[in-house]
Design a protein around this motif. Structure first.
Motif, PDB file in Angstrom:
ATOM      1  N   CYS A 211      46.771  38.883  54.403  1.00  0.00           N
ATOM      2  CA  CYS A 211      47.509  38.405  53.167  1.00  0.00           C
ATOM      3  C   CYS A 211      48.715  39.447  53.312  1.00  0.00           C
ATOM      4  N   CYS A 214      47.523  42.069  49.790  1.00  0.00           N
ATOM      5  CA  CYS A 214      46.416  42.791  49.684  1.00  0.00           C
ATOM      6  C   CYS A 214      46.018  43.282  51.179  1.00  0.00           C
ATOM      7  N   CYS A 229      43.723  33.901  50.764  1.00  0.00           N
ATOM      8  CA  CYS A 229      43.170  35.236  51.187  1.00  0.00           C
ATOM      9  C   CYS A 229      41.690  35.327  50.706  1.00  0.00           C
ATOM     10  N   ASN A 231      39.983  37.953  50.141  1.00  0.00           N
ATOM     11  CA  ASN A 231      39.496  38.850  48.994  1.00  0.00           C
ATOM     12  C   ASN A 231      39.462  38.102  47.879  1.00  0.00           C
ATOM     13  N   CYS A 234      41.947  38.803  45.060  1.00  0.00           N
ATOM     14  CA  CYS A 234      43.032  38.408  45.483  1.00  0.00           C
ATOM     15  C   CYS A 234      43.352  36.896  45.510  1.00  0.00           C
TER      16      CYS A 234
END
Ligand SMILES: [Zn+2]
Length: 286
Positions: A211, A214, A229, A231, A234
């Motif tokens: 990404c 992040c 992503c 995360n 995120c």
């Protein structure tokens, strides 16, 4: 009549007759006229012309479900689409030559799921839902469909190249295929467009592993048609990149000529229109 305008170690520029320059002849084209330039290589991908409904068995979500079943070792269900997989190595698609033909001709090296699995068994590349990228689908007639996938096998090494070579396949640069293609053959041009799209998509996957917001790992979504992503804080979605470029052909209509150029790295018989990142670069070369 040919006029050499300039020459450097990397590039040469020529004025060529549109109808009398034999090196530029494409198979089955006896002359090169301005009509030739109405064809566009790598355009009109035939397997991207339709947008399937999510419930269609050949749609990305349905095909991914079938793929997961096959990866688990389940047998191919009767109404599932047929799978064809095109491996790429260092940006080059797998291809083979057409036997019994005197013309310089070729076909893409589409592998069945079973063959691809067997070829990759002893390599560093895993055949998985994270490595296969959905390219599109097409009808095979009688209600049967085929789903096309691409896979990057660059990390597989030379062993795979030798094994595929024993089956009369090799990885070929796209521009080489372009030069060998009969531009009047719609089927061949369609295959070229599929290979171009597949290379673009696989390259995007290679350069978008993480990404940009992040640094988290990106995962494939929608059978590889987009990414997201991993995360949880995120979850940034990203889509295949489109790079706008410009290319132009300088035509002298009165004298039936066009201005082309070539670089020393080009394959034999390959010439190009004047291309540059911006139009200004082309004007400078003129
Ligand atoms: Zn992120």
């Amino acid at each position: 009549m040919i006029f050499l305008l300039s020459y450097t170690n990397s590039a040469a520029t020529h004025l060529v007759s549109l109808s009398k320059f034999p090196i530029l002849r494409i198979p089955q084209l006896s002359t090169m006229s301005t009509n030739f330039f109405k064809s566009h290589a790598f355009a009109g991908n035939p397997i991207k012309l339709r947008t399937p409904k999510p419930t269609d068995p050949f749609s990305p979500p349905s095909a991914l479900k079938t793929l997961k079943n096959l990866l688990l070792g389940n047998t191919h269900e009767p109404h599932s689409p047929n799978f064809k997989i095109l491996p790429f190595r260092k940006g080059r698609p797998l291809a083979g030559s057409v036997r019994g033909s005197n013309e310089p001709n070729w076909h893409l090296g589409w592998l069945s799921f079973g063959d691809c699995k067997a070829f990759l068994e002893n390599s560093e590349v895993n055949l998985s839902e994270d490595t296969l990228v959905y390219l599109g689908s097409d009808s095979e007639g009688d209600g049967a469909y085929v789903v096309y996938w691409g896979i990057d096998v660059t990390e597989a090494g030379n062993g795979l190249v030798k094994e595929l070579g024993s089956k009369q396949f090799c990885f070929v640069e796209l521009r080489t295929l372009m030069v060998a293609t009969d531009w009047e053959n719609a089927s061949s041009m369609g295959q070229l467009a599929i290979a171009g799209h597949a290379r673009s998509l696989l390259e995007w996957h290679t350069v978008s592993r993480f990404c940009g917001f992040c640094g988290g790992k990106n995962i494939l979504i929608d059978a590889g048609r987009r990414k997201q992503c991993s995360n949880e804080l995120c979850k940034k979605k990203i889509y295949p990149r489109v790079d706008p470029v410009v290319i132009m052909l300088v035509i002298d209509k009165e004298n039936d000529r066009a201005l082309l150029s070539r670089q020393s790295r080009f394959v034999p018989r390959m010439w190009s229109c004047l291309a540059g990142f911006m139009e200004e670069k082309v004007w400078r070369r003129l």
